[in-house]
Motif scaffolding. Structure first.
Motif, PDB file in Angstrom:
ATOM      1  N   SER A   1      39.556  22.687  64.780  1.00  0.00           N
ATOM      2  CA  SER A   1      39.269  21.341  64.282  1.00  0.00           C
ATOM      3  C   SER A   1      37.813  21.223  63.856  1.00  0.00           C
ATOM      4  CB  SER A   1      39.596  20.287  65.342  1.00  0.00           C
ATOM      5  OG  SER A   1      38.849  20.521  66.524  1.00  0.00           O
ATOM      6  N   TYR A   2      36.898  21.874  64.594  1.00  0.00           N
ATOM      7  CA  TYR A   2      35.497  21.775  64.182  1.00  0.00           C
ATOM      8  C   TYR A   2      35.213  22.618  62.949  1.00  0.00           C
ATOM      9  CZ  TYR A   2      30.571  21.313  63.852  1.00  0.00           C
ATOM     10  OH  TYR A   2      29.331  21.033  63.358  1.00  0.00           O
ATOM     11  N   ARG A   3      35.938  23.713  62.769  1.00  0.00           N
ATOM     12  CA  ARG A   3      35.751  24.492  61.538  1.00  0.00           C
ATOM     13  C   ARG A   3      36.097  23.633  60.314  1.00  0.00           C
ATOM     14  NH1 ARG A   3      38.182  28.764  64.465  1.00  0.00           N
ATOM     15  NH2 ARG A   3      40.141  28.580  63.288  1.00  0.00           N
ATOM     16  N   LEU A   4      37.111  22.799  60.449  1.00  0.00           N
ATOM     17  CA  LEU A   4      37.459  21.886  59.366  1.00  0.00           C
ATOM     18  C   LEU A   4      36.380  20.816  59.192  1.00  0.00           C
ATOM     19  CD1 LEU A   4      41.281  21.410  60.061  1.00  0.00           C
ATOM     20  CD2 LEU A   4      40.192  22.971  58.448  1.00  0.00           C
ATOM     21  N   LEU A   5      35.904  20.286  60.312  1.00  0.00           N
ATOM     22  CA  LEU A   5      34.831  19.289  60.242  1.00  0.00           C
ATOM     23  C   LEU A   5      33.568  19.903  59.653  1.00  0.00           C
ATOM     24  CD1 LEU A   5      33.785  16.433  60.894  1.00  0.00           C
ATOM     25  CD2 LEU A   5      33.201  17.281  63.196  1.00  0.00           C
ATOM     26  N   HIS A   6      33.331  21.162  59.958  1.00  0.00           N
ATOM     27  CA  HIS A   6      32.163  21.877  59.411  1.00  0.00           C
ATOM     28  C   HIS A   6      32.211  21.925  57.886  1.00  0.00           C
ATOM     29  CE1 HIS A   6      29.186  25.015  58.674  1.00  0.00           C
ATOM     30  NE2 HIS A   6      30.129  25.725  58.075  1.00  0.00           N
ATOM     31  N   ASP A   7      33.408  22.141  57.327  1.00  0.00           N
ATOM     32  CA  ASP A   7      33.545  22.162  55.867  1.00  0.00           C
ATOM     33  C   ASP A   7      33.105  20.830  55.260  1.00  0.00           C
ATOM     34  OD1 ASP A   7      34.495  24.760  55.647  1.00  0.00           O
ATOM     35  OD2 ASP A   7      36.582  24.163  55.892  1.00  0.00           O
ATOM     36  N   VAL A   8      33.513  19.735  55.893  1.00  0.00           N
ATOM     37  CA  VAL A   8      33.152  18.404  55.389  1.00  0.00           C
ATOM     38  C   VAL A   8      31.660  18.151  55.545  1.00  0.00           C
ATOM     39  CG1 VAL A   8      33.543  15.930  55.634  1.00  0.00           C
ATOM     40  CG2 VAL A   8      35.462  17.513  55.897  1.00  0.00           C
ATOM     41  N   CYS A   9      31.132  18.443  56.737  1.00  0.00           N
ATOM     42  CA  CYS A   9      29.713  18.194  56.998  1.00  0.00           C
ATOM     43  C   CYS A   9      28.809  19.025  56.088  1.00  0.00           C
ATOM     44  CB  CYS A   9      29.389  18.505  58.463  1.00  0.00           C
ATOM     45  SG  CYS A   9      30.150  17.389  59.649  1.00  0.00           S
ATOM     46  N   SER A  10      29.120  20.304  55.940  1.00  0.00           N
ATOM     47  CA  SER A  10      28.272  21.167  55.113  1.00  0.00           C
ATOM     48  C   SER A  10      28.339  20.755  53.649  1.00  0.00           C
ATOM     49  CB  SER A  10      28.678  22.633  55.284  1.00  0.00           C
ATOM     50  OG  SER A  10      30.033  22.836  54.898  1.00  0.00           O
ATOM     51  N   MET A  11      29.515  20.273  53.205  1.00  0.00           N
ATOM     52  CA  MET A  11      29.639  19.787  51.824  1.00  0.00           C
ATOM     53  C   MET A  11      28.737  18.579  51.597  1.00  0.00           C
ATOM     54  SD  MET A  11      31.119  17.012  50.069  1.00  0.00           S
ATOM     55  CE  MET A  11      32.386  16.427  51.202  1.00  0.00           C
ATOM     56  N   ILE A  12      28.759  17.632  52.511  1.00  0.00           N
ATOM     57  CA  ILE A  12      27.941  16.423  52.370  1.00  0.00           C
ATOM     58  C   ILE A  12      26.454  16.783  52.376  1.00  0.00           C
ATOM     59  CG2 ILE A  12      27.276  14.257  53.481  1.00  0.00           C
ATOM     60  CD1 ILE A  12      30.182  14.088  54.511  1.00  0.00           C
ATOM     61  N   ILE A  13      26.058  17.628  53.318  1.00  0.00           N
ATOM     62  CA  ILE A  13      24.649  18.019  53.437  1.00  0.00           C
ATOM     63  C   ILE A  13      24.180  18.726  52.164  1.00  0.00           C
ATOM     64  CG2 ILE A  13      23.081  19.579  54.658  1.00  0.00           C
ATOM     65  CD1 ILE A  13      24.736  18.945  57.210  1.00  0.00           C
ATOM     66  N   ARG A  14      24.981  19.655  51.673  1.00  0.00           N
ATOM     67  CA  ARG A  14      24.610  20.413  50.467  1.00  0.00           C
ATOM     68  C   ARG A  14      24.479  19.502  49.257  1.00  0.00           C
ATOM     69  NH1 ARG A  14      29.053  23.977  49.765  1.00  0.00           N
ATOM     70  NH2 ARG A  14      30.056  22.280  48.637  1.00  0.00           N
ATOM     71  N   ASN A  15      25.411  18.597  49.090  1.00  0.00           N
ATOM     72  CA  ASN A  15      25.389  17.734  47.911  1.00  0.00           C
ATOM     73  C   ASN A  15      24.205  16.776  47.927  1.00  0.00           C
ATOM     74  OD1 ASN A  15      27.722  19.065  47.280  1.00  0.00           O
ATOM     75  ND2 ASN A  15      29.085  17.352  47.661  1.00  0.00           N
ATOM     76  N   ILE A  16      23.836  16.299  49.106  1.00  0.00           N
ATOM     77  CA  ILE A  16      22.641  15.455  49.225  1.00  0.00           C
ATOM     78  C   ILE A  16      21.391  16.279  48.927  1.00  0.00           C
ATOM     79  CG2 ILE A  16      21.215  14.143  50.851  1.00  0.00           C
ATOM     80  CD1 ILE A  16      23.800  13.265  52.237  1.00  0.00           C
ATOM     81  N   PHE A  17      21.355  17.494  49.446  1.00  0.00           N
ATOM     82  CA  PHE A  17      20.218  18.387  49.220  1.00  0.00           C
ATOM     83  C   PHE A  17      20.012  18.652  47.732  1.00  0.00           C
ATOM     84  CE2 PHE A  17      18.385  22.654  48.810  1.00  0.00           C
ATOM     85  CZ  PHE A  17      17.271  22.560  49.645  1.00  0.00           C
ATOM     86  N   CYS A  18      21.099  18.837  46.985  1.00  0.00           N
ATOM     87  CA  CYS A  18      21.009  19.178  45.561  1.00  0.00           C
ATOM     88  C   CYS A  18      20.452  18.043  44.713  1.00  0.00           C
ATOM     89  CB  CYS A  18      22.382  19.595  45.037  1.00  0.00           C
ATOM     90  SG  CYS A  18      22.916  21.218  45.634  1.00  0.00           S
ATOM     91  N   VAL A  19      20.416  16.827  45.249  1.00  0.00           N
ATOM     92  CA  VAL A  19      19.781  15.719  44.537  1.00  0.00           C
ATOM     93  C   VAL A  19      18.324  16.060  44.249  1.00  0.00           C
ATOM     94  CG1 VAL A  19      19.112  13.278  44.661  1.00  0.00           C
ATOM     95  CG2 VAL A  19      21.340  14.006  45.525  1.00  0.00           C
ATOM     96  N   GLY A  20      17.707  16.838  45.135  1.00  0.00           N
ATOM     97  CA  GLY A  20      16.319  17.238  44.932  1.00  0.00           C
ATOM     98  C   GLY A  20      16.117  18.022  43.654  1.00  0.00           C
ATOM     99  N   PHE A  21      17.020  18.940  43.347  1.00  0.00           N
ATOM    100  CA  PHE A  21      16.900  19.732  42.124  1.00  0.00           C
ATOM    101  C   PHE A  21      17.174  18.885  40.886  1.00  0.00           C
ATOM    102  CE2 PHE A  21      18.057  23.246  45.161  1.00  0.00           C
ATOM    103  CZ  PHE A  21      16.817  23.853  45.146  1.00  0.00           C
ATOM    104  N   ILE A  22      18.113  17.949  40.993  1.00  0.00           N
ATOM    105  CA  ILE A  22      18.357  17.024  39.880  1.00  0.00           C
ATOM    106  C   ILE A  22      17.090  16.219  39.597  1.00  0.00           C
ATOM    107  CG2 ILE A  22      19.670  15.006  39.116  1.00  0.00           C
ATOM    108  CD1 ILE A  22      21.457  17.381  39.210  1.00  0.00           C
ATOM    109  N   CYS A  23      16.460  15.722  40.645  1.00  0.00           N
ATOM    110  CA  CYS A  23      15.240  14.920  40.508  1.00  0.00           C
ATOM    111  C   CYS A  23      14.110  15.741  39.890  1.00  0.00           C
ATOM    112  CB  CYS A  23      14.823  14.393  41.880  1.00  0.00           C
ATOM    113  SG  CYS A  23      13.349  13.337  41.865  1.00  0.00           S
ATOM    114  N   ILE A  24      13.948  16.972  40.338  1.00  0.00           N
ATOM    115  CA  ILE A  24      12.894  17.829  39.791  1.00  0.00           C
ATOM    116  C   ILE A  24      13.127  18.077  38.311  1.00  0.00           C
ATOM    117  CG2 ILE A  24      11.917  20.162  39.846  1.00  0.00           C
ATOM    118  CD1 ILE A  24      12.441  20.072  42.922  1.00  0.00           C
ATOM    119  N   GLY A  25      14.369  18.336  37.920  1.00  0.00           N
ATOM    120  CA  GLY A  25      14.678  18.535  36.506  1.00  0.00           C
ATOM    121  C   GLY A  25      14.392  17.296  35.684  1.00  0.00           C
TER     122      GLY A  25
END
Length: 354
Positions: free
Chosen positions: A175-199
């Protein structure tokens, strides 16, 4: 990706980016080369998207209209290619009589939660990070946008650190491996806002200020030198899984490496090598197709099989990797033609490409 009005040097930069992505997936290249490439080859696409947001004035457009447009151009391809990948993997298991349905179900969950399977992770990450940035940009001034983005990047990096620690101790739990997929997706997508902003601000504060070829050439040299210095110290990086040895070195190396590619292509616009520019521009325009097909649809695998018999891999390791990359792009030509000609709707296009 479907706009008729193209910016040549950005399409060329996408083409270079795709060459680096494919080369990074070749199993026979030097580990140091792969480590160097992976620092910036995916951030490059997010920076280009940020540049396009600024140059096309998307912050001034209706937000819900932008959502509809990006759902069509980004998420329709994600859904279609995720489904095709699922069907292809299921067919492989059935034909070979394997007992791997747990893997397929995991992939199906990853697709549904927008974690994405294989290279498909990039599409929802681009979709969400672009819309997050545009939402911030519409509600704040430039200082507010930069501050909000900085908080999001640092916050996501902190969350990523603690989530990985938690996952290390709880990975045995399904169950946590599934939750990990969701959490890591959210974290990564928020992080990538930084590269959009820099561009976005790279376009607004630098690209539009360059007045002549000399300034562009100097910018290229400066970025290339800094990129080599920073990337050599950045260590191993994987943006999809949010692994990096040093966040400051990763961010700085990713930005300098991406800017080097962008300035290289901007300088190339003024050099009379039309055939080379057309090749880069063509593959850049069709980078979405190459991104989602070269791995999951076995084009890389087929290329390796074709060349495997003719090379002594240990002796010609570097050359072998380059030949595989070249063959992948050759095999992509009929795929690109067929999809654009007969299946443009799976790219979110409303009509056939010319």
């Amino acid at each position: 990706m479907t706009d008729k009005k193209r910016i040549l040097y950005l399409d060329m930069a996408r083409g270079v980016g795709m060459i680096l992505v494919v080369l990074g997936h070749v199993p026979y290249i030097d580990s140091g080369v792969r480590q160097f490439i992976t620092v910036f080859h995916m951030p490059l696409f997010f920076l280009i998207s940020g540049i396009l947001l600024e140059q096309k004035g998307e912050e001034e457009k209706n937000y819900f209209g932008l959502i509809r447009k990006k759902l069509r151009s980004i998420m329709i391809p994600y859904v279609v290619f995720s489904l095709l990948s699922f069907l292809l993997e299921s067919s492989r298991i059935v034909l070979k009589g394997l007992d791997e349905w747990n893997v397929v179900l995991r992939q199906l969950f990853q697709s549904c939660c927008l974690q994405g399977v294989s290279t498909l992770w990039f599409l929802p990450a681009l979709f969400i990070s672009e819309l997050l940035f545009l939402g911030i940009r519409k509600k704040t001034n430039h200082t507010g946008t930069i501050v909000c983005t900085l908080v999001m990047v640092v916050g996501s990096a902190v969350l990523n650190y603690y989530e990985k620690i938690f996952y290390y101790y709880h990975a045995v739990s399904r169950s946590y491996r599934l939750l990990h997929d969701v959490c890591s997706m959210i974290i990564r997508n928020i992080f990538c806002v930084g590269f959009i902003c820099i561009g976005y601000y790279l376009s607004k504060w630098l690209l539009k200020k360059l007045k002549n070829r000399m300034q562009e050439a100097v910018s290229l040299i400066v970025c290339a030198v800094l990129a080599c210095m920073l990337i050599s110290k950045a260590g191993s990086v994987d943006l999809r899984f949010m692994y990096y040895d040093s966040l400051p070195l990763f961010m700085a190396g990713a930005v300098m490496g991406s800017m080097t590619v962008i300035f290289f292509c901007k300088c190339m616009q003024n050099i009379p090598v039309k055939r080379f520019k057309k090749i880069l521009e063509y593959y850049g325009r069709n980078s979405l197709i190459i991104m989602v097909t070269h791995m999951d649809f076995r084009i890389m695998y087929i290329s390796i099989l074709i060349l495997q018999k003719g090379f002594h891999i240990e002796v010609l390791q570097g050359v072998y990797g380059l030949f595989i990359t070249m063959l992948v792009f050759l095999l992509e030509l009929p795929v690109i033609w067929f999809i654009n000609r007969y299946l443009p709707f799976i790219l979110g296009k409303m009509k056939k490409s010319s």
